[in-house]
Scaffold this motif. Structure first.
Motif, PDB file in Angstrom:
ATOM      1  N   TYR A 205     -23.785  15.260  10.688  1.00 53.72           N
ATOM      2  CA  TYR A 205     -23.814  14.668  12.025  1.00 53.72           C
ATOM      3  C   TYR A 205     -22.467  14.877  12.712  1.00 53.72           C
ATOM      4  O   TYR A 205     -21.455  15.177  12.074  1.00 53.72           O
ATOM      5  CB  TYR A 205     -24.113  13.172  11.954  1.00 53.72           C
ATOM      6  CG  TYR A 205     -25.501  12.853  11.439  1.00 53.72           C
ATOM      7  CD1 TYR A 205     -26.566  12.659  12.313  1.00 53.72           C
ATOM      8  CD2 TYR A 205     -25.749  12.749  10.073  1.00 53.72           C
ATOM      9  CE1 TYR A 205     -27.835  12.374  11.837  1.00 53.72           C
ATOM     10  CE2 TYR A 205     -27.014  12.465   9.589  1.00 53.72           C
ATOM     11  CZ  TYR A 205     -28.060  12.280  10.478  1.00 53.72           C
ATOM     12  OH  TYR A 205     -29.315  12.000  10.003  1.00 53.72           O
ATOM     13  N   PHE A 206     -22.485  14.725  14.043  1.00 51.98           N
ATOM     14  CA  PHE A 206     -21.251  14.677  14.813  1.00 51.98           C
ATOM     15  C   PHE A 206     -21.011  13.234  15.239  1.00 51.98           C
ATOM     16  O   PHE A 206     -21.905  12.570  15.777  1.00 51.98           O
ATOM     17  CB  PHE A 206     -21.334  15.557  16.065  1.00 51.98           C
ATOM     18  CG  PHE A 206     -21.024  17.000  15.823  1.00 51.98           C
ATOM     19  CD1 PHE A 206     -19.866  17.373  15.151  1.00 51.98           C
ATOM     20  CD2 PHE A 206     -21.873  17.996  16.271  1.00 51.98           C
ATOM     21  CE1 PHE A 206     -19.573  18.705  14.921  1.00 51.98           C
ATOM     22  CE2 PHE A 206     -21.591  19.336  16.051  1.00 51.98           C
ATOM     23  CZ  PHE A 206     -20.440  19.689  15.378  1.00 51.98           C
ATOM     24  N   ILE A 207     -19.803  12.737  14.974  1.00 51.64           N
ATOM     25  CA  ILE A 207     -19.351  11.468  15.530  1.00 51.64           C
ATOM     26  C   ILE A 207     -18.628  11.811  16.821  1.00 51.64           C
ATOM     27  O   ILE A 207     -17.618  12.519  16.807  1.00 51.64           O
ATOM     28  CB  ILE A 207     -18.403  10.745  14.558  1.00 51.64           C
ATOM     29  CG1 ILE A 207     -19.088  10.532  13.207  1.00 51.64           C
ATOM     30  CG2 ILE A 207     -17.941   9.422  15.147  1.00 51.64           C
ATOM     31  CD1 ILE A 207     -20.348   9.700  13.258  1.00 51.64           C
ATOM     32  N   GLU A 208     -19.140  11.319  17.936  1.00 52.82           N
ATOM     33  CA  GLU A 208     -18.628  11.756  19.235  1.00 52.82           C
ATOM     34  C   GLU A 208     -18.224  10.559  20.092  1.00 52.82           C
ATOM     35  O   GLU A 208     -18.852   9.506  20.060  1.00 52.82           O
ATOM     36  CB  GLU A 208     -19.695  12.571  19.966  1.00 52.82           C
ATOM     37  CG  GLU A 208     -19.221  13.175  21.272  1.00 52.82           C
ATOM     38  CD  GLU A 208     -20.236  14.142  21.858  1.00 52.82           C
ATOM     39  OE1 GLU A 208     -19.855  14.914  22.756  1.00 52.82           O
ATOM     40  OE2 GLU A 208     -21.398  14.139  21.414  1.00 52.82           O
ATOM     41  N   LEU A 209     -17.124  10.751  20.824  1.00 48.17           N
ATOM     42  CA  LEU A 209     -16.696   9.765  21.803  1.00 48.17           C
ATOM     43  C   LEU A 209     -16.887  10.386  23.179  1.00 48.17           C
ATOM     44  O   LEU A 209     -16.144  11.297  23.571  1.00 48.17           O
ATOM     45  CB  LEU A 209     -15.226   9.397  21.573  1.00 48.17           C
ATOM     46  CG  LEU A 209     -14.732   8.131  22.260  1.00 48.17           C
ATOM     47  CD1 LEU A 209     -15.501   6.903  21.782  1.00 48.17           C
ATOM     48  CD2 LEU A 209     -13.240   7.940  22.011  1.00 48.17           C
ATOM     49  N   VAL A 210     -17.926   9.947  23.871  1.00 46.12           N
ATOM     50  CA  VAL A 210     -18.190  10.470  25.215  1.00 46.12           C
ATOM     51  C   VAL A 210     -17.139   9.868  26.143  1.00 46.12           C
ATOM     52  O   VAL A 210     -17.043   8.654  26.302  1.00 46.12           O
ATOM     53  CB  VAL A 210     -19.608  10.095  25.680  1.00 46.12           C
ATOM     54  CG1 VAL A 210     -19.866  10.664  27.069  1.00 46.12           C
ATOM     55  CG2 VAL A 210     -20.647  10.617  24.693  1.00 46.12           C
ATOM     56  N   ARG A 211     -16.339  10.728  26.765  1.00 43.08           N
ATOM     57  CA  ARG A 211     -15.166  10.275  27.508  1.00 43.08           C
ATOM     58  C   ARG A 211     -15.084  10.979  28.851  1.00 43.08           C
ATOM     59  O   ARG A 211     -15.694  12.043  29.039  1.00 43.08           O
ATOM     60  CB  ARG A 211     -13.911  10.557  26.679  1.00 43.08           C
ATOM     61  CG  ARG A 211     -13.790  12.035  26.309  1.00 43.08           C
ATOM     62  CD  ARG A 211     -12.726  12.301  25.268  1.00 43.08           C
ATOM     63  NE  ARG A 211     -12.548  13.751  25.103  1.00 43.08           N
ATOM     64  CZ  ARG A 211     -11.672  14.301  24.295  1.00 43.08           C
ATOM     65  NH1 ARG A 211     -10.891  13.549  23.544  1.00 43.08           N
ATOM     66  NH2 ARG A 211     -11.572  15.613  24.209  1.00 43.08           N
ATOM     67  N   PRO A 212     -14.309  10.448  29.789  1.00 48.90           N
ATOM     68  CA  PRO A 212     -14.183  11.115  31.088  1.00 48.90           C
ATOM     69  C   PRO A 212     -13.329  12.366  30.969  1.00 48.90           C
ATOM     70  O   PRO A 212     -12.571  12.541  30.013  1.00 48.90           O
ATOM     71  CB  PRO A 212     -13.493  10.051  31.951  1.00 48.90           C
ATOM     72  CG  PRO A 212     -12.713   9.229  30.977  1.00 48.90           C
ATOM     73  CD  PRO A 212     -13.549   9.190  29.727  1.00 48.90           C
ATOM     74  N   SER A 213     -13.444  13.252  31.959  1.00 49.13           N
ATOM     75  CA  SER A 213     -12.643  14.478  31.953  1.00 49.13           C
ATOM     76  C   SER A 213     -11.242  14.237  32.503  1.00 49.13           C
ATOM     77  O   SER A 213     -10.311  14.993  32.218  1.00 49.13           O
ATOM     78  CB  SER A 213     -13.336  15.572  32.775  1.00 49.13           C
ATOM     79  OG  SER A 213     -13.554  15.131  34.107  1.00 49.13           O
ATOM     80  N   THR A 214     -11.085  13.166  33.297  1.00 52.58           N
ATOM     81  CA  THR A 214      -9.773  12.806  33.848  1.00 52.58           C
ATOM     82  C   THR A 214      -9.594  11.291  33.812  1.00 52.58           C
ATOM     83  O   THR A 214     -10.570  10.535  33.753  1.00 52.58           O
ATOM     84  CB  THR A 214      -9.626  13.278  35.307  1.00 52.58           C
ATOM     85  OG1 THR A 214     -10.639  12.652  36.112  1.00 52.58           O
ATOM     86  CG2 THR A 214      -9.744  14.793  35.421  1.00 52.58           C
ATOM     87  N   VAL A 215      -8.340  10.862  33.839  1.00 50.13           N
ATOM     88  CA  VAL A 215      -8.006   9.436  33.884  1.00 50.13           C
ATOM     89  C   VAL A 215      -6.970   9.226  34.989  1.00 50.13           C
ATOM     90  O   VAL A 215      -5.979   9.972  35.077  1.00 50.13           O
ATOM     91  CB  VAL A 215      -7.439   8.950  32.530  1.00 50.13           C
ATOM     92  CG1 VAL A 215      -6.863   7.544  32.655  1.00 50.13           C
ATOM     93  CG2 VAL A 215      -8.519   8.984  31.460  1.00 50.13           C
ATOM     94  N   ASN A 216      -7.196   8.220  35.824  1.00 49.85           N
ATOM     95  CA  ASN A 216      -6.251   7.875  36.883  1.00 49.85           C
ATOM     96  C   ASN A 216      -5.228   6.873  36.353  1.00 49.85           C
ATOM     97  O   ASN A 216      -5.576   5.944  35.619  1.00 49.85           O
ATOM     98  CB  ASN A 216      -6.977   7.282  38.087  1.00 49.85           C
ATOM     99  CG  ASN A 216      -7.937   8.279  38.729  1.00 49.85           C
ATOM    100  OD1 ASN A 216      -7.648   9.475  38.804  1.00 49.85           O
ATOM    101  ND2 ASN A 216      -9.080   7.786  39.175  1.00 49.85           N
ATOM    102  N   TYR A 217      -3.957   7.064  36.752  1.00 54.93           N
ATOM    103  CA  TYR A 217      -2.918   6.160  36.255  1.00 54.93           C
ATOM    104  C   TYR A 217      -1.761   6.086  37.247  1.00 54.93           C
ATOM    105  O   TYR A 217      -1.657   6.878  38.191  1.00 54.93           O
ATOM    106  CB  TYR A 217      -2.411   6.639  34.893  1.00 54.93           C
ATOM    107  CG  TYR A 217      -1.538   7.877  34.944  1.00 54.93           C
ATOM    108  CD1 TYR A 217      -0.147   7.774  34.947  1.00 54.93           C
ATOM    109  CD2 TYR A 217      -2.098   9.157  34.987  1.00 54.93           C
ATOM    110  CE1 TYR A 217       0.650   8.906  35.003  1.00 54.93           C
ATOM    111  CE2 TYR A 217      -1.312  10.286  35.030  1.00 54.93           C
ATOM    112  CZ  TYR A 217       0.079  10.159  35.044  1.00 54.93           C
ATOM    113  OH  TYR A 217       0.868  11.274  35.111  1.00 54.93           O
TER     114      TYR A 217
END
Length: 246
Positions: A205-217
């Motif tokens: 299996y793949f353990i995956e963290l679905v995340r954004p492509s960018t982060v504002n800071y």
């Protein structure tokens, strides 16, 4: 005569040894039952046939813990015995969903150096083979302390040779200040139960963290809005990893 006496003595000793060693097994009987959970106006019958049978032992009914807990709105976490628990099996029952909290942690050089040149990364970790412990980390690899806008993340498990998602759970969103060379880490467990309520079969299996492509800071003490890309560069910054459940 001597043979008869020798046999009698051996039989007597065997009886004493058998009586002195307690058995680690029990004998119970199947207890045919009709089980219904009444929760206010909601009424739900539970199928306790087949592998989910109720057992009677010394006039007490023993039930499938996970089945009953989940039907009553709780969840069950299980870890096999280890040296830390004196080899006792560890069972945690959570009424409702277990609380997942983001905790601040200074990250050592080993972690920081596995993503050289990557200013900010988000990645999953934990579980190897049959382990049930997982975590997600949000790491500030910049020289400045920053404040990030809300970051939405989803923990996901999918079949390695395809795109089928067998489990998905949305993590609590994160926002706030992350000091330089620090990370926020959220730890949680998954008991290998798929979205169909059944344990996922052994396999890759793949353990995956679905995340954004960018982060504002924003850099602290500076009102300028900035954006950082979540690149796939560096060993620490991959969004998924492979694992084998046996």
């Amino acid at each position: 005569m001597r043979k008869w006496m020798f046999g009698l003595v051996c039989g007597f000793i065997l009886t004493l040894l058998t009586a002195a060693v307690p058995s680690s097994t029990i004998q119970g009987t199947l207890f045919p039952s009709m089980v219904t959970i009444h929760n206010g106006k909601d009424v739900e019958a539970i199928d306790v046939s087949g592998d989910n049978g109720v057992i009677n032992y010394k006039n007490k009914a023993y039930i499938p813990l996970r089945l009953f807990s989940e039907k009553m709105g709780a969840s069950v976490g299980y870890e096999p015995g280890s040296e830390a628990t004196n080899w006792a099996h560890k069972i945690d029952i959570y009424q409702g969903k277990p609380v997942i909290e983001w905790r601040l942690k200074r990250v050592g050089e080993l972690v920081a150096n596995c993503a050289p040149g990557v200013p900010f990364f988000i990645s999953p970790g934990g579980a190897y083979e049959n382990d049930q412990a997982f975590y997600a980390q949000i790491h500030n690899n910049m020289k400045e302390d920053i404040s990030v806008s809300p970051i939405e993340l989803t923990f996901q498990v999918r079949v390695k040779d395809g795109h089928e998602v067998v489990y998905s759970h949305k993590l609590p969103p994160f926002s706030g200040v992350i000091p330089s060379s620090f990370a926020y880490i959220a730890s949680f467990t998954w008991d290998h139960t798929g979205m169909d309520g059944k344990e996922v079969p052994p396999g890759d299996y793949f353990i995956e963290l679905v995340r954004p492509s960018t982060v504002n800071y924003q850099v602290l003490d500076n009102n300028e809005q900035k954006t950082v890309k979540i690149e796939r560069e560096g060993g620490c910054n991959l969004g998924y990893y492979g694992v084998t459940f046996k």
